[in-house]
Scaffold this motif. Structure first.
Motif, PDB file in Angstrom:
ATOM      1  N   CYS A 187       0.811  -1.269   0.002  1.00 56.37           N
ATOM      2  CA  CYS A 187      -0.106  -0.067  -0.078  1.00 56.37           C
ATOM      3  C   CYS A 187       0.840   1.095   0.086  1.00 56.37           C
ATOM      4  O   CYS A 187       1.661   1.748   0.930  1.00 56.37           O
ATOM      5  N   ARG A 188       1.037   1.936  -1.215  1.00 57.39           N
ATOM      6  CA  ARG A 188       1.926   3.044  -1.363  1.00 57.39           C
ATOM      7  C   ARG A 188       1.197   4.115  -2.164  1.00 57.39           C
ATOM      8  O   ARG A 188       0.493   3.582  -3.228  1.00 57.39           O
ATOM      9  N   PHE A 189       1.357   5.493  -1.582  1.00 59.08           N
ATOM     10  CA  PHE A 189       0.808   6.435  -2.442  1.00 59.08           C
ATOM     11  C   PHE A 189      -0.623   6.221  -3.082  1.00 59.08           C
ATOM     12  O   PHE A 189      -0.956   6.820  -4.036  1.00 59.08           O
ATOM     13  N   GLY A 190      -1.273   5.678  -2.090  1.00 55.99           N
ATOM     14  CA  GLY A 190      -2.823   5.843  -2.194  1.00 55.99           C
ATOM     15  C   GLY A 190      -3.364   4.574  -3.179  1.00 55.99           C
ATOM     16  O   GLY A 190      -4.361   4.247  -3.430  1.00 55.99           O
ATOM     17  N   LYS A 191      -2.371   3.587  -3.448  1.00 58.07           N
ATOM     18  CA  LYS A 191      -2.548   2.495  -4.453  1.00 58.07           C
ATOM     19  C   LYS A 191      -2.209   1.235  -3.532  1.00 58.07           C
ATOM     20  O   LYS A 191      -1.172   1.311  -2.764  1.00 58.07           O
ATOM     21  N   THR A 192      -3.007   0.272  -3.933  1.00 58.08           N
ATOM     22  CA  THR A 192      -2.836  -1.059  -3.209  1.00 58.08           C
ATOM     23  C   THR A 192      -2.644  -2.055  -4.273  1.00 58.08           C
ATOM     24  O   THR A 192      -3.202  -2.258  -5.209  1.00 58.08           O
ATOM     25  N   THR A 193      -1.324  -2.615  -4.089  1.00 56.56           N
ATOM     26  CA  THR A 193      -0.954  -3.681  -5.293  1.00 56.56           C
ATOM     27  C   THR A 193      -0.533  -4.793  -4.599  1.00 56.56           C
ATOM     28  O   THR A 193      -0.075  -5.137  -3.343  1.00 56.56           O
ATOM     29  N   LEU A 194      -0.538  -5.872  -5.278  1.00 60.68           N
ATOM     30  CA  LEU A 194      -0.042  -7.317  -5.114  1.00 60.68           C
ATOM     31  C   LEU A 194       1.138  -7.597  -5.892  1.00 60.68           C
ATOM     32  O   LEU A 194       1.063  -7.528  -7.233  1.00 60.68           O
ATOM     33  N   TRP A 195       2.321  -8.167  -5.406  1.00 60.77           N
ATOM     34  CA  TRP A 195       3.430  -8.413  -6.423  1.00 60.77           C
ATOM     35  C   TRP A 195       3.780  -9.694  -6.063  1.00 60.77           C
ATOM     36  O   TRP A 195       3.973 -10.119  -5.013  1.00 60.77           O
ATOM     37  N   ALA A 196       4.227 -10.306  -7.315  1.00 66.15           N
ATOM     38  CA  ALA A 196       4.706 -11.647  -6.939  1.00 66.15           C
ATOM     39  C   ALA A 196       5.742 -12.140  -6.291  1.00 66.15           C
ATOM     40  O   ALA A 196       6.182 -12.920  -5.575  1.00 66.15           O
ATOM     41  N   ASP A 197       6.623 -11.064  -6.333  1.00 68.50           N
ATOM     42  CA  ASP A 197       7.861 -11.034  -5.535  1.00 68.50           C
ATOM     43  C   ASP A 197       7.766 -11.379  -4.098  1.00 68.50           C
ATOM     44  O   ASP A 197       8.658 -11.867  -3.642  1.00 68.50           O
ATOM     45  N   TYR A 242       1.361 -13.156 -13.717  1.00 65.94           N
ATOM     46  CA  TYR A 242       1.617 -11.486 -14.043  1.00 65.94           C
ATOM     47  C   TYR A 242       2.488 -11.126 -12.831  1.00 65.94           C
ATOM     48  O   TYR A 242       2.376 -11.509 -11.694  1.00 65.94           O
ATOM     49  N   HIS A 243       3.267  -9.992 -12.963  1.00 67.39           N
ATOM     50  CA  HIS A 243       4.071  -9.446 -11.995  1.00 67.39           C
ATOM     51  C   HIS A 243       3.304  -8.908 -10.856  1.00 67.39           C
ATOM     52  O   HIS A 243       3.618  -9.073  -9.757  1.00 67.39           O
ATOM     53  N   THR A 244       2.089  -7.985 -11.208  1.00 67.08           N
ATOM     54  CA  THR A 244       1.364  -7.321 -10.400  1.00 67.08           C
ATOM     55  C   THR A 244      -0.228  -7.265 -10.597  1.00 67.08           C
ATOM     56  O   THR A 244      -0.436  -7.514 -11.716  1.00 67.08           O
ATOM     57  N   ARG A 259      11.419 -12.598 -13.487  1.00 69.87           N
ATOM     58  CA  ARG A 259      11.843 -12.703 -12.150  1.00 69.87           C
ATOM     59  C   ARG A 259      10.866 -13.072 -11.253  1.00 69.87           C
ATOM     60  O   ARG A 259      10.974 -13.905 -10.202  1.00 69.87           O
ATOM     61  N   ALA A 260       9.603 -12.646 -11.572  1.00 69.01           N
ATOM     62  CA  ALA A 260       8.594 -12.638 -10.656  1.00 69.01           C
ATOM     63  C   ALA A 260       7.925 -14.092 -10.765  1.00 69.01           C
ATOM     64  O   ALA A 260       7.742 -14.839  -9.548  1.00 69.01           O
ATOM     65  N   ASN A 261       7.941 -14.639 -12.025  1.00 67.63           N
ATOM     66  CA  ASN A 261       7.755 -16.193 -11.884  1.00 67.63           C
ATOM     67  C   ASN A 261       8.732 -16.972 -11.244  1.00 67.63           C
ATOM     68  O   ASN A 261       8.343 -18.070 -10.527  1.00 67.63           O
ATOM     69  N   GLY A 262       9.977 -16.675 -11.481  1.00 70.88           N
ATOM     70  CA  GLY A 262      11.039 -17.403 -10.644  1.00 70.88           C
ATOM     71  C   GLY A 262      10.868 -17.279  -9.015  1.00 70.88           C
ATOM     72  O   GLY A 262      11.129 -18.390  -8.256  1.00 70.88           O
ATOM     73  N   TRP A 263      10.496 -16.228  -8.475  1.00 73.78           N
ATOM     74  CA  TRP A 263      10.228 -15.745  -7.161  1.00 73.78           C
ATOM     75  C   TRP A 263       9.341 -16.712  -6.604  1.00 73.78           C
ATOM     76  O   TRP A 263       9.431 -17.420  -5.604  1.00 73.78           O
ATOM     77  N   ALA A 264       8.279 -16.906  -7.388  1.00 73.37           N
ATOM     78  CA  ALA A 264       7.173 -17.654  -6.900  1.00 73.37           C
ATOM     79  C   ALA A 264       7.446 -19.183  -6.926  1.00 73.37           C
ATOM     80  O   ALA A 264       7.166 -19.791  -5.945  1.00 73.37           O
TER      81      ALA A 264
END
Length: 324
Positions: A187-197, A242-244, A259-264
């Motif tokens: 949750c940054r700058f008024g936005k909520t995101t999901l990151w695979a990282d 997806y990354h985000t 890299r996101a797929n690798g992290w997961a």
């Protein structure tokens, strides 16, 4: 064998090539060269920024003086957590003590100098070493380094390390931002995101905490995150993550980042290493990994690499996603 005993200095590019698929000997030769390069460039010392002088200790200095690290491998950064775990496991596989103890030596160096750099952090001096250690307001600040601490703690019965592990567990379980269903979010700058990282920035630590404490709550949390991330970020047609994902816009980011797929995938492997065979979530977690492997196997290049954007043939080959 140590890095100094190699016939060719480990940091020299010999221009050699390897076959595809590579043999075990070829893989070992490459990873020894990478590990040797890391050992060669790790200095565990400081630099006085104005003069460029190398410092082996900080006695007599104040927090007002601009002191930086002599190399990046000793900073408190998530990528170093990944390196420390990798070096330890590589050393155990190759019976190479210098690799095994690498992370523990760096942690000893970091914790020895935390008090000095805490003063710089409190003065809000930008880019001071170890600032993410003190900040700890996102998974990047604690998850991977916490997982590395758990890996290096056996044989290093250090009270300060144990305290940091407990602080990290408390942050991830009780303070990290989440979606309504409990999925870790940013949750940054008024936005909520999901990151695979963030699967890698949390699940390996949670899996390690289960092994460390025997507390099943860490397994349940880790499995929940894997299954929730898969539900929200996996695209079945391509078989990629997806990354985000953006909550307010209810839309995905544009990229299937390698890299996101690798992290997961790596996060799931850490969890499956400790998830008991009879665990109620094991079958579901393993299914998500198999679906993901089936997906990204379609995009491997003829030379064995994967690309920065996994499904884009005109994207460049990328080493870290390929390694993962």
């Amino acid at each position: 064998m140590t890095a100094k005993e190699n016939a060719v200095p480990p940091y020299v590019n010999t221009g050699e090539t390897i076959g595809f698929p590579p043999s075990r000997d070829e893989v070992e030769r490459v990873v020894r060269r990478i590990a040797g390069n890391i050992l060669h460039h790790t200095k565990r010392s400081f630099v006085e920024a104005k003069s460029g002088s190398l410092l082996v200790n900080l006695s007599g200095l104040t927090a007002d003086e601009n002191i930086t690290l002599a190399d990046p491998y000793c900073d408190w950064k998530y990528w170093n957590g990944v390196i420390y775990i990798g070096m330890k496991r590589l050393g155990e596989e190759l019976h190479h003590e210098e690799y095994v103890t690498y992370g523990a030596q760096n942690f000893t160096f970091i914790f020895k100098h935390l008090d000095f750099f805490k003063k710089r952090f409190e003065k809000r001096i930008p880019d001071a070493p170890f600032h993410q250690y003190f900040r700890m307001d996102r998974l990047d600040d604690c998850g991977a380094m916490g997982a590395a601490l758990l890996e290096t703690l056996p044989g290093n019965n250090n009270e300060n390390w144990q305290q940091r592990i407990e602080q990290t567990a408390d942050y991830i379980m009780n303070k990290q931002e989440r979606l309504a269903d409990g999925t870790f979010a940013r949750c940054r700058f008024g936005k909520t995101t999901l990151w695979a990282d963030d699967l890698y920035m949390s699940v390996p630590f949670l899996a390690g905490m289960y092994s460390y404490s025997g507390n099943d709550e860490y397994l349940r949390e880790a499995a929940r995150q894997v299954l929730n991330f898969h539900k929200r970020l996996f695209e079945p047609f391509r078989g990629l993550y997806y990354h985000t994902w953006y909550l307010e816009e209810e839309t995905f980011g544009v990229a299937f980042w390698g890299r996101a797929n690798g992290w997961a995938a790596m996060a799931k492997c850490h969890l499956l290493d400790v998830l008991p065979a009879e665990d109620p979530d094991r079958t579901s977690v393993l299914k998500t990994l198999r679906e993901q492997i089936t997906g990204f196997s379609r995009y491997q290049s003829a030379d064995g690499t994967w690309r920065q954007l996994t499904d884009k043939a005109d994207s460049w080959a990328e080493s870290s996603s390929t390694a993962m």
